[in-house]
Design an enzyme around this catalytic site. Sequence first.
Site, PDB file in Angstrom:
ATOM      1  N   ASP A   6      40.753  23.910 -54.574  1.00 41.93           N
ATOM      2  CA  ASP A   6      41.542  23.063 -54.373  1.00 41.93           C
ATOM      3  C   ASP A   6      41.916  24.156 -52.575  1.00 41.93           C
ATOM      4  O   ASP A   6      42.709  25.138 -52.791  1.00 41.93           O
ATOM      5  CB  ASP A   6      42.984  22.731 -55.325  1.00 41.93           C
ATOM      6  CG  ASP A   6      44.092  21.713 -54.517  1.00 41.93           C
ATOM      7  OD1 ASP A   6      44.235  21.185 -55.415  1.00 41.93           O
ATOM      8  OD2 ASP A   6      44.882  22.073 -53.669  1.00 41.93           O
ATOM      9  N   TYR A  47      41.425   4.881 -46.745  1.00 40.12           N
ATOM     10  CA  TYR A  47      41.428   5.521 -47.898  1.00 40.12           C
ATOM     11  C   TYR A  47      40.648   5.057 -48.762  1.00 40.12           C
ATOM     12  O   TYR A  47      40.191   5.707 -49.642  1.00 40.12           O
ATOM     13  CB  TYR A  47      43.430   5.224 -48.063  1.00 40.12           C
ATOM     14  CG  TYR A  47      43.170   6.644 -50.025  1.00 40.12           C
ATOM     15  CD1 TYR A  47      42.773   8.013 -50.063  1.00 40.12           C
ATOM     16  CD2 TYR A  47      43.961   5.261 -51.072  1.00 40.12           C
ATOM     17  CE1 TYR A  47      42.400   7.858 -51.278  1.00 40.12           C
ATOM     18  CE2 TYR A  47      43.951   5.789 -52.274  1.00 40.12           C
ATOM     19  CZ  TYR A  47      43.192   7.547 -52.545  1.00 40.12           C
ATOM     20  OH  TYR A  47      43.085   7.394 -53.463  1.00 40.12           O
TER      21      TYR A  47
HETATM   22  N1  NAD Z   1      48.222   9.714 -58.085  1.00 36.48           N
HETATM   23  C1  NAD Z   1      47.787   8.670 -58.012  1.00 36.48           C
HETATM   24  O1  NAD Z   1      48.789   7.321 -58.865  1.00 36.48           O
HETATM   25  C2  NAD Z   1      46.271   8.183 -58.137  1.00 36.48           C
HETATM   26  C3  NAD Z   1      45.606   7.066 -58.276  1.00 36.48           C
HETATM   27  C4  NAD Z   1      44.317   6.840 -58.563  1.00 36.48           C
HETATM   28  C5  NAD Z   1      43.328   7.686 -57.815  1.00 36.48           C
HETATM   29  N2  NAD Z   1      44.583   9.304 -57.503  1.00 36.48           N
HETATM   30  C6  NAD Z   1      43.413  10.391 -57.623  1.00 36.48           C
HETATM   31  O2  NAD Z   1      43.533  11.399 -58.427  1.00 36.48           O
HETATM   32  C7  NAD Z   1      42.913  12.525 -56.916  1.00 36.48           C
HETATM   33  C8  NAD Z   1      44.876  13.124 -57.572  1.00 36.48           C
HETATM   34  O3  NAD Z   1      46.159  12.847 -56.455  1.00 36.48           O
HETATM   35  P1  NAD Z   1      47.038  12.707 -56.846  1.00 36.48           P
HETATM   36  O4  NAD Z   1      47.660  12.003 -56.356  1.00 36.48           O
HETATM   37  O5  NAD Z   1      48.007  14.124 -57.425  1.00 36.48           O
HETATM   38  O6  NAD Z   1      47.048  13.524 -54.914  1.00 36.48           O
HETATM   39  P2  NAD Z   1      47.454  15.039 -55.060  1.00 36.48           P
HETATM   40  O7  NAD Z   1      47.822  15.562 -53.149  1.00 36.48           O
HETATM   41  O8  NAD Z   1      48.161  16.284 -55.584  1.00 36.48           O
HETATM   42  O9  NAD Z   1      45.852  15.875 -55.488  1.00 36.48           O
HETATM   43  C9  NAD Z   1      45.325  16.084 -54.613  1.00 36.48           C
HETATM   44  C10 NAD Z   1      45.246  17.329 -54.459  1.00 36.48           C
HETATM   45  O10 NAD Z   1      44.016  17.738 -53.413  1.00 36.48           O
HETATM   46  C11 NAD Z   1      43.822  18.933 -52.678  1.00 36.48           C
HETATM   47  N3  NAD Z   1      43.004  19.049 -51.737  1.00 36.48           N
HETATM   48  C12 NAD Z   1      43.427  17.450 -50.721  1.00 36.48           C
HETATM   49  N4  NAD Z   1      42.093  17.590 -49.466  1.00 36.48           N
HETATM   50  C13 NAD Z   1      41.597  18.966 -49.769  1.00 36.48           C
HETATM   51  C14 NAD Z   1      40.613  19.367 -49.705  1.00 36.48           C
HETATM   52  N5  NAD Z   1      40.098  19.450 -48.304  1.00 36.48           N
HETATM   53  N6  NAD Z   1      39.742  20.355 -49.968  1.00 36.48           N
HETATM   54  C15 NAD Z   1      40.363  20.854 -51.295  1.00 36.48           C
HETATM   55  N7  NAD Z   1      41.072  20.926 -52.160  1.00 36.48           N
HETATM   56  C16 NAD Z   1      42.083  19.295 -51.757  1.00 36.48           C
HETATM   57  C17 NAD Z   1      45.193  18.797 -52.791  1.00 36.48           C
HETATM   58  O11 NAD Z   1      45.303  19.989 -51.912  1.00 36.48           O
HETATM   59  C18 NAD Z   1      45.940  17.962 -53.874  1.00 36.48           C
HETATM   60  O12 NAD Z   1      45.964  19.438 -54.916  1.00 36.48           O
HETATM   61  C19 NAD Z   1      42.761  12.211 -56.018  1.00 36.48           C
HETATM   62  O13 NAD Z   1      41.895  11.959 -56.019  1.00 36.48           O
HETATM   63  C20 NAD Z   1      43.872  10.250 -55.982  1.00 36.48           C
HETATM   64  O14 NAD Z   1      42.545   9.869 -55.025  1.00 36.48           O
HETATM   65  C21 NAD Z   1      45.507   9.002 -57.955  1.00 36.48           C
END
Ligand code: NAD
Length: 152
Positions: free
Chosen positions: A26, A135
């Site tokens: 990450d 997105y």
């Molecule tokens: N939270 C929700 O309701 C939800 C719903 C559907 C899907 N998702 C998916 O779940 C996953 C996690 O989402 P989240 O809500 O925990 O968001 P989040 O922002 O907490 O997690 C995303 C993580 O990816 C890391 N990141 C971003 N760009 C990066 C890069 N270029 N290289 C390395 N690391 C990188 C960030 O530092 C972060 O820790 C994502 O793929 C998101 O699309 C989340």
Amino acid sequence: MVTGGQVLLDLVDGLIHNGAKIHVLDNLISGHLDYVHPLAGLHTEEIRSKESKEIILREKPDVVFHMAAQVEVGRSVAEPEYDANVNINGTINVLEACSKANVKKVNFSSTSAVYVDLQKDLISEEDFAVPLSYYGLSKLTAESYIRLFFSS
Ligand SMILES: NC(=O)c1ccc[n+]([C@@H]2O[C@H](COP(=O)([O-])OP(=O)(O)OC[C@H]3O[C@@H](n4cnc5c(N)ncnc54)[C@H](O)[C@@H]3O)[C@@H](O)[C@H]2O)c1
């Protein structure tokens, strides 16, 4: 191996609780050190980088949970190129490494934003996938890459 994600706290906790050795990859752009389990190995790295590929090749994980992503709909509209870069090219980079490292299973976290009608109470995988945001489009494209990558 787990790439990214605050929502993964419970997943990582559960996996470690069950005896798995976990590496988190990450760049902490929206993540935080506090979200990383103390027993997980943290690699503060960009998923699009050569270094990320090398880490996956070196660690040779059995399973990868690919969660790292650009997750903001608003940012995807303002910066579609960045969104596509992280969510599509980043995913391809991870997939190439997984393929070379003979990873047995890749779990990908997609989003309901891939579907056209988000007003329904229940969304099914059979529903019409026509995203209304970049997105949703980048996540849907990543899904297609994953399908094609592992189809042969
Ligand atoms: N939270 C929700 O309701 C939800 C719903 C559907 C899907 N998702 C998916 O779940 C996953 C996690 O989402 P989240 O809500 O925990 O968001 P989040 O922002 O907490 O997690 C995303 C993580 O990816 C890391 N990141 C971003 N760009 C990066 C890069 N270029 N290289 C390395 N690391 C990188 C960030 O530092 C972060 O820790 C994502 O793929 C998101 O699309 C989340």
